[in-house]
Design an enzyme around this catalytic site. Structure first.
Site, PDB file in Angstrom:
ATOM      1  CG  ASN A   7      -2.024   1.189   1.322  1.00 52.21           C
ATOM      2  OD1 ASN A   7      -1.912   2.025   0.500  1.00 52.21           O
ATOM      3  ND2 ASN A   7      -2.855   1.114   2.181  1.00 52.21           N
ATOM      4  NE  ARG A  92      -6.516   1.591  -0.191  1.00 56.10           N
ATOM      5  CZ  ARG A  92      -6.782   2.755   0.485  1.00 56.10           C
ATOM      6  NH1 ARG A  92      -5.887   3.152   1.366  1.00 56.10           N
ATOM      7  NH2 ARG A  92      -7.892   3.225   0.763  1.00 56.10           N
ATOM      8  CG  HIS A 181     -13.342   3.329   2.844  1.00 55.17           C
ATOM      9  ND1 HIS A 181     -14.098   4.289   3.249  1.00 55.17           N
ATOM     10  CD2 HIS A 181     -12.097   3.656   3.248  1.00 55.17           C
ATOM     11  CE1 HIS A 181     -13.532   5.113   3.887  1.00 55.17           C
ATOM     12  NE2 HIS A 181     -11.963   4.913   3.720  1.00 55.17           N
ATOM     13  NE  ARG A 242     -10.668  12.601   2.823  1.00 54.71           N
ATOM     14  CZ  ARG A 242     -10.634  11.233   3.009  1.00 54.71           C
ATOM     15  NH1 ARG A 242     -11.446  10.582   3.354  1.00 54.71           N
ATOM     16  NH2 ARG A 242      -9.428  10.854   2.563  1.00 54.71           N
ATOM     17  CD  GLU A 387      -9.152  -1.218   4.017  1.00 52.20           C
ATOM     18  OE1 GLU A 387      -8.735  -0.881   5.188  1.00 52.20           O
ATOM     19  OE2 GLU A 387      -9.685  -0.602   3.377  1.00 52.20           O
TER      20      GLU A 387
END
Ligand code: AMP
Length: 403
Positions: A7, A92, A181, A242, A387
């Site tokens: 990643n 990823r 996601h 955010r 993940e």
């Protein structure tokens, strides 16, 4: 079968080395951060419990991947006899646009697609591609597989993904909802079906991925019908930094008030808003907001309530999207760990079939489990996301298919 998962971010590379011979096993993993900046640090851990930490000079992603490769075969702390044992590398990748709907073997065409999405994923896709190219250089001949955050959401119908803008923005410029996601939503919705004792094809699940970033998705029969993030990860829930959903007119009003240019407003909404902006304790970490609320800080109380209310609204909306649900599943840092936030989100939802068992909700576990009462019409689950494992499993499936 050894699969390495990478990643690659703008200044960090995370890695996990899996043995997928039987049930997936983590052999080693870690992180190199502050790449190209003073004080680059590496953490490497193996399954025996050896931990190697410290500063290392690493100027770019290729050096980082080379260092990871060295550690994996290190005579003291390594877990492989030779790099040739690595059969595939899973990456990823955040944005695959409209054309990438599944994990794929990376070739020149896929790399061009990743590049085409630079403009809509400027923070993520460029370092993701750099990570892929670093692996191509350090592990020549080893297949690289891209597992895209957007892919799981590619089953959304146009009614979910179209924005009410002139249509040419979609046809010419691909301005639409993509969602993110996806790897986590795929893993958690499948796991929810497993603990329900049903096939994913027969289940309706609402997945609440609440981490530093957050998104909710509506999954029916294993397919995503809607999700809260949009063209970019900025839309939807209140997140660590955010803003999530806001009136678009706020954008030009804030630009005027704060005298911001385009980059300025982008950073303001992505990095200075959310819990960080609302909570008033200079932190994007929900633990700090919860501590503030407990000590009577009303701004923190309001931030927590607004955060919970936004998730509640999406659960309500997606119950309508799905026409009811078998389970609502919570995952990621907040979803897995904050019993008080889960309780706040679900408060008052008994009447629509979501009955939280307050005692079970408080129990801590790293296992997928239900925290609803036995008679809850819709089950409430807490499911630790993984993940990396999902990327490794999908990578193996792609490589096996290619044979
Ligand atoms: P993630 O992005 O999934 O790694 O989630 C990270 C976020 O989870 C942190 O920023 C915290 O806000 C939140 N988090 C982690 N542990 C807890 C906890 N025990 N209670 C509340 N929030 C937590």
């Amino acid at each position: 079968m050894i699969v390495l998962v990478i990643n690659a971010g703008s200044s960090s590379v995370k890695f996990t080395c899996f043995d997928l011979k039987g049930a997936p096993q983590v052999l080693a993993g870690g992180l190199i951060e502050r790449i190209g900046i003073e004080g680059t640090a590496m953490k490497y851990t193996n399954a025996k419990g050896d931990v190697v930490k410290g500063e290392v000079p690493v100027k770019d992603a290729q050096e980082a991947v080379r260092l990871i490769a060295q550690r994996l075969v290190d005579p003291q702390v390594g877990v492989l006899k030779a790099l040739g044992e690595v059969k595939a590398i899973g990456h990823r990748v955040v944005h695959g646009g409209e054309s990438i709907t599944d994990p794929v073997l990376i070739d020149a065409k896929v790399k061009a697609t990743i590049r085409d999405c630079f403009s809509i994923a400027p923070l993520h896709n460029p370092p993701n591609l750099t990570g892929i190219e670093a692996c191509e250089a350090v592990f020549p001949g080893v297949p690289n597989v891209g597992v895209f955050d957007t892919a799981f959401h590619s089953t959304m119908p146009p009614s979910s993904y179209l924005y009410a803008l002139p249509y040419d923005l979609y046809t010419e410029h691909k301005i639409r909802r993509y969602g993110f996601h996806g790897t986590s939503h795929a893993f958690v919705s499948r796991k929810a079906a497993e603990i329900l004792g049903r096939k994913p094809a027969d289940c309706k699940v609402i997945v609440c991925h609440l981490g530093n970033g957050g998104s909710v998705s509506a999954v029916s029969g294993g397919k995503c019908l809607d999700t809260s993030m949009g063209l970019t990860p900025l839309e939807g829930l209140i997140m660590g930094t955010r803003c999530g959903d806001i009136d678009p007119a706020i954008v030009w009003n804030v630009m005027k008030i704060k005298k911001l240019d385009l980059d300025g407003i982008d950073a303001f909404l992505n990095k200075k808003s959310g819990l960080l902006g609302m909570g008033g304790v200079n932190s994007s970490d929900l633990r700090d907001i919860e501590a503030g609320a407990q000590s009577g800080n009303q701004q923190c109380v309001q931030a927590m309530e607004a955060y919970a209310y936004r998730v509640k609204k999406y659960i309500g909306a997606y119950l309508a999207t799905l026409g009811g649900a078998d389970a609502v599943a919570f995952t990621a840092g907040v979803g897995e760990n904050s019993a008080s936030m889960r309780a706040l989100i679900l408060k008052g939802l008994d009447g629509i079939g979501l009955k939280l068992d307050l005692a079970k909700n408080q129990e801590r576990s790293d296992q997928a489990r239900f925290v609803s009462t036995a008679d809850s019409p819709i089950k409430i689950a807490v499911i630790p996301t993984d993940e990396e494992r999902e990327i490794a499993t999908q990578t193996l499936a792609v490589v096996n298919r290619g044979r």
